[in-house]
Design a protein around this motif. Structure first.
Motif, PDB file in Angstrom:
ATOM      1  N   TYR A 199      10.915  12.854  45.011  1.00 60.04           N
ATOM      2  CA  TYR A 199       9.900  13.463  45.858  1.00 60.04           C
ATOM      3  C   TYR A 199      10.262  13.341  47.336  1.00 60.04           C
ATOM      4  O   TYR A 199      11.048  12.485  47.749  1.00 60.04           O
ATOM      5  CB  TYR A 199       8.529  12.829  45.592  1.00 60.04           C
ATOM      6  CG  TYR A 199       8.389  11.384  45.997  1.00 60.04           C
ATOM      7  CD1 TYR A 199       8.128  11.032  47.315  1.00 60.04           C
ATOM      8  CD2 TYR A 199       8.497  10.358  45.062  1.00 60.04           C
ATOM      9  CE1 TYR A 199       7.981   9.713  47.699  1.00 60.04           C
ATOM     10  CE2 TYR A 199       8.355   9.032  45.424  1.00 60.04           C
ATOM     11  CZ  TYR A 199       8.103   8.722  46.751  1.00 60.04           C
ATOM     12  OH  TYR A 199       7.979   7.402  47.118  1.00 60.04           O
ATOM     13  N   SER A 200       9.658  14.221  48.140  1.00 59.76           N
ATOM     14  CA  SER A 200       9.892  14.230  49.584  1.00 59.76           C
ATOM     15  C   SER A 200       8.683  14.868  50.244  1.00 59.76           C
ATOM     16  O   SER A 200       7.712  15.247  49.577  1.00 59.76           O
ATOM     17  CB  SER A 200      11.171  15.022  49.913  1.00 59.76           C
ATOM     18  OG  SER A 200      11.042  16.356  49.479  1.00 59.76           O
ATOM     19  N   GLY A 201       8.728  15.008  51.562  1.00 58.77           N
ATOM     20  CA  GLY A 201       7.683  15.735  52.257  1.00 58.77           C
ATOM     21  C   GLY A 201       7.620  17.170  51.762  1.00 58.77           C
ATOM     22  O   GLY A 201       8.597  17.706  51.229  1.00 58.77           O
ATOM     23  N   ALA A 202       6.479  17.820  51.948  1.00 62.28           N
ATOM     24  CA  ALA A 202       6.254  19.135  51.354  1.00 62.28           C
ATOM     25  C   ALA A 202       7.264  20.176  51.827  1.00 62.28           C
ATOM     26  O   ALA A 202       7.783  20.957  51.019  1.00 62.28           O
ATOM     27  CB  ALA A 202       4.835  19.603  51.661  1.00 62.28           C
ATOM     28  N   LEU A 203       7.562  20.222  53.128  1.00 65.75           N
ATOM     29  CA  LEU A 203       8.503  21.215  53.640  1.00 65.75           C
ATOM     30  C   LEU A 203       9.899  20.977  53.090  1.00 65.75           C
ATOM     31  O   LEU A 203      10.584  21.908  52.653  1.00 65.75           O
ATOM     32  CB  LEU A 203       8.511  21.196  55.172  1.00 65.75           C
ATOM     33  CG  LEU A 203       9.438  22.215  55.839  1.00 65.75           C
ATOM     34  CD1 LEU A 203       9.089  23.643  55.411  1.00 65.75           C
ATOM     35  CD2 LEU A 203       9.373  22.086  57.362  1.00 65.75           C
ATOM     36  N   GLN A 204      10.326  19.730  53.071  1.00 65.82           N
ATOM     37  CA  GLN A 204      11.638  19.417  52.520  1.00 65.82           C
ATOM     38  C   GLN A 204      11.685  19.722  51.022  1.00 65.82           C
ATOM     39  O   GLN A 204      12.710  20.187  50.509  1.00 65.82           O
ATOM     40  CB  GLN A 204      11.999  17.952  52.763  1.00 65.82           C
ATOM     41  CG  GLN A 204      13.418  17.602  52.330  1.00 65.82           C
ATOM     42  CD  GLN A 204      13.770  16.144  52.577  1.00 65.82           C
ATOM     43  OE1 GLN A 204      12.978  15.377  53.140  1.00 65.82           O
ATOM     44  NE2 GLN A 204      14.953  15.748  52.165  1.00 65.82           N
ATOM     45  N   ALA A 205      10.572  19.482  50.319  1.00 67.74           N
ATOM     46  CA  ALA A 205      10.537  19.771  48.890  1.00 67.74           C
ATOM     47  C   ALA A 205      10.732  21.260  48.627  1.00 67.74           C
ATOM     48  O   ALA A 205      11.404  21.654  47.669  1.00 67.74           O
ATOM     49  CB  ALA A 205       9.222  19.287  48.290  1.00 67.74           C
ATOM     50  N   ALA A 206      10.131  22.107  49.468  1.00 66.62           N
ATOM     51  CA  ALA A 206      10.314  23.555  49.304  1.00 66.62           C
ATOM     52  C   ALA A 206      11.752  23.958  49.613  1.00 66.62           C
ATOM     53  O   ALA A 206      12.354  24.748  48.884  1.00 66.62           O
ATOM     54  CB  ALA A 206       9.334  24.298  50.205  1.00 66.62           C
ATOM     55  N   ASP A 207      12.301  23.420  50.709  1.00 68.38           N
ATOM     56  CA  ASP A 207      13.714  23.670  51.020  1.00 68.38           C
ATOM     57  C   ASP A 207      14.603  23.228  49.858  1.00 68.38           C
ATOM     58  O   ASP A 207      15.547  23.925  49.467  1.00 68.38           O
ATOM     59  CB  ASP A 207      14.130  22.914  52.284  1.00 68.38           C
ATOM     60  CG  ASP A 207      13.557  23.495  53.573  1.00 68.38           C
ATOM     61  OD1 ASP A 207      13.068  24.640  53.542  1.00 68.38           O
ATOM     62  OD2 ASP A 207      13.601  22.798  54.596  1.00 68.38           O
ATOM     63  N   ASN A 208      14.304  22.046  49.305  1.00 63.37           N
ATOM     64  CA  ASN A 208      15.099  21.513  48.192  1.00 63.37           C
ATOM     65  C   ASN A 208      15.018  22.416  46.967  1.00 63.37           C
ATOM     66  O   ASN A 208      16.004  22.574  46.239  1.00 63.37           O
ATOM     67  CB  ASN A 208      14.630  20.106  47.824  1.00 63.37           C
ATOM     68  CG  ASN A 208      15.023  19.056  48.843  1.00 63.37           C
ATOM     69  OD1 ASN A 208      15.802  19.315  49.754  1.00 63.37           O
ATOM     70  ND2 ASN A 208      14.478  17.867  48.713  1.00 63.37           N
TER      71      ASN A 208
END
Length: 439
Positions: A199-208
């Motif tokens: 898991y990560s922050g929401a923006l990074q999760a979308a980028d990922n």
């Protein structure tokens, strides 16, 4: 990577970088990019790189078509599958008007605003995804077939599972790009696989998520295979879902409780908010006609309720401890635009918190085998793309979150998609013609 522009420029010079890809997504979550040479990077940071936004649905009109890409220096990553001499790197970009204003249809900016809205309530949302996909063979001309790569089933090992090396290469490539996989395995369907990452922050999760799909398709292709994220690529076989895991943190502490304890009121209202808006948001979590051929079978939920551990409701609270305590949204699929979907998910939860919504009683029955009388107690997700479009179009909540031009363009495109789909003699021929190669 460093977020300093000067450090990024130094990295580009010291690591023999010859091509720089500036990436963004259209309103459907499809990655787009333009390549520039290193000498243009400073101009990209300061002035942006212009592109014809009228060529992308939901962006601009021909008579006012220019938008600019500004690379986000924190997203620099090397593409490991490109040569080590004359390296290629990629940045995700923010999109702006020529006068410097943020483009309201930029999904990354919409999600960034949702993250900020959570921060204003002293909440941090952490997201992680579990994404399923199929591996298919290519024909003699390199075109994808619908022949699965193997006949293995859930958690099988080699030689039944022929995809071990492909998954291994995907995981190693993700690691080199700064994305940490947590687990990988064969799924239930023939040729079906799953890879989960941290898991990560929401923006990074979308980028990922965007990076993950790109890596999966690239590594599959390099192995002579085709990777498909189509929700229901094979009739009679399990569909491919995307489980979204979400944790809430306040003052650095996860405020989800263990299943044996009572949840905090904030968590309960957040989940209740998502349940309350699930029908209205469904279009953006299940965006294809093909998506609705998956729901309601093979552990793909259709009814809007929640439970601890039970895998048949829409939201599940897994048995987990510490920072891994979370909710799991189980109905979405890999065809979604993660920026729009995560934006709506966060706003729905925050709306529930703002309204102090009460969480209904958990559902502890198997909804896949329940009687009609038992199922009558629960609302259901839309049963078709047409119905999902109508729910989104009628939603004041969705219209309050997404910009009017983005939403109207999305709805128009999806209505046209339904018309196209209906012209084919069977759902599976329609899915193959309209979706298979693209998803």
């Amino acid at each position: 990577m460093s977020t300093s522009i000067s450090d990024v420029l130094e990295f580009i010079e010291d690591n023999d970088v010859k091509f720089i890809r500036l990436a963004f997504c259209d309103i459907f979550g499809m990655q787009k990019n333009i390549s520039i040479l290193p000498g243009e990077l400073m101009r990209a940071f300061s002035d942006g790189i212009c592109f014809d936004a009228s060529a992308l649905a939901g962006f601009m009109k021909v008579e006012s078509s220019d938008l600019l890409l500004f690379p986000d220096p924190s997203t620099l990553c090397v593409l490991p599958w490109r040569p080590s001499t004359g390296r290629v790197v990629r940045f995700f970009c923010d999109i702006r008007y020529p006068d410097g204003r943020a483009f309201e249809g930029d999904g990354r900016n919409l999600l960034r605003q949702a993250v900020q809205a959570a921060h204003e309530q002293d909440l941090t949302c952490m997201l992680g995804t579990e994404c399923e996909f199929y591996l298919f063979k290519l024909d003699e001309n390199g075109a994808p077939t619908r022949i699965p790569f193997d006949s293995a089933s859930y958690f099988d090992v080699a030689p039944l599972d022929r995809a071990e090396n492909v998954r291994r290469q995907i995981c190693l490539t993700l690691e080199e790009m700064g994305i940490q996989p947590e687990a990988s395995h064969h799924e239930q369907g023939p040729g079906q696989n799953e890879i989960d990452f941290k898991y990560s922050g929401a923006l990074q999760a979308a980028d990922n998520m965007i990076t993950f799909k790109w890596v999966v398709k690239t590594m599959a292709n390099s192995s002579g295979l085709f990777a498909s994220f189509l929700p229901k690529p094979l009739p009679g076989e399990p569909g491919s879902g995307l489980h979204i895991n979400l944790s809430l943190f306040r003052d650095g502490k996860n405020i989800f409780r263990d299943p044996s304890e009572a949840h905090s009121q904030t968590v309960e209202s957040f989940i209740a908010g998502i349940l309350a808006r699930a029908r209205e948001m469904c279009l953006f979590f299940n965006p294809l006609v093909n998506s609705y051929e998956r729901l309601g079978e093979f552990e793909a939920p259709r009814f809007i309720t929640w439970s601890h551990q039970n895998r048949s409701p829409l939201i599940r609270i897994p048995a987990a401890h510490g920072n891994h305590r979370r909710m799991e949204y189980r109905a979405s699929d890999g065809a979604l635009n993660p920026y729009l979907a995560f934006t709506l998910l966060l706003h729905a939860g925050l709306d529930g918190v703002a309204r102090g919504l009460a969480l209904p009683e958990p559902c502890n029955i198997n909804l896949f085998s329940a009687s009609d009388a038992e199922l009558a107690a629960y609302d259901a997700l839309p049963g078709s793309l047409d119905e999902a479009i109508d729910c989104a179009a009628a939603s004041d909540f969705v219209r309050g979150v997404l910009p009017a031009r983005t939403l109207d363009s999305y709805l128009t495109a999806k209505r046209q998609e339904c018309v196209q789909y209906a012209q084919y003699h069977s759902p599976h021929s329609a899915a193959y013609k309209l979706y298979f190669a693209r998803y």
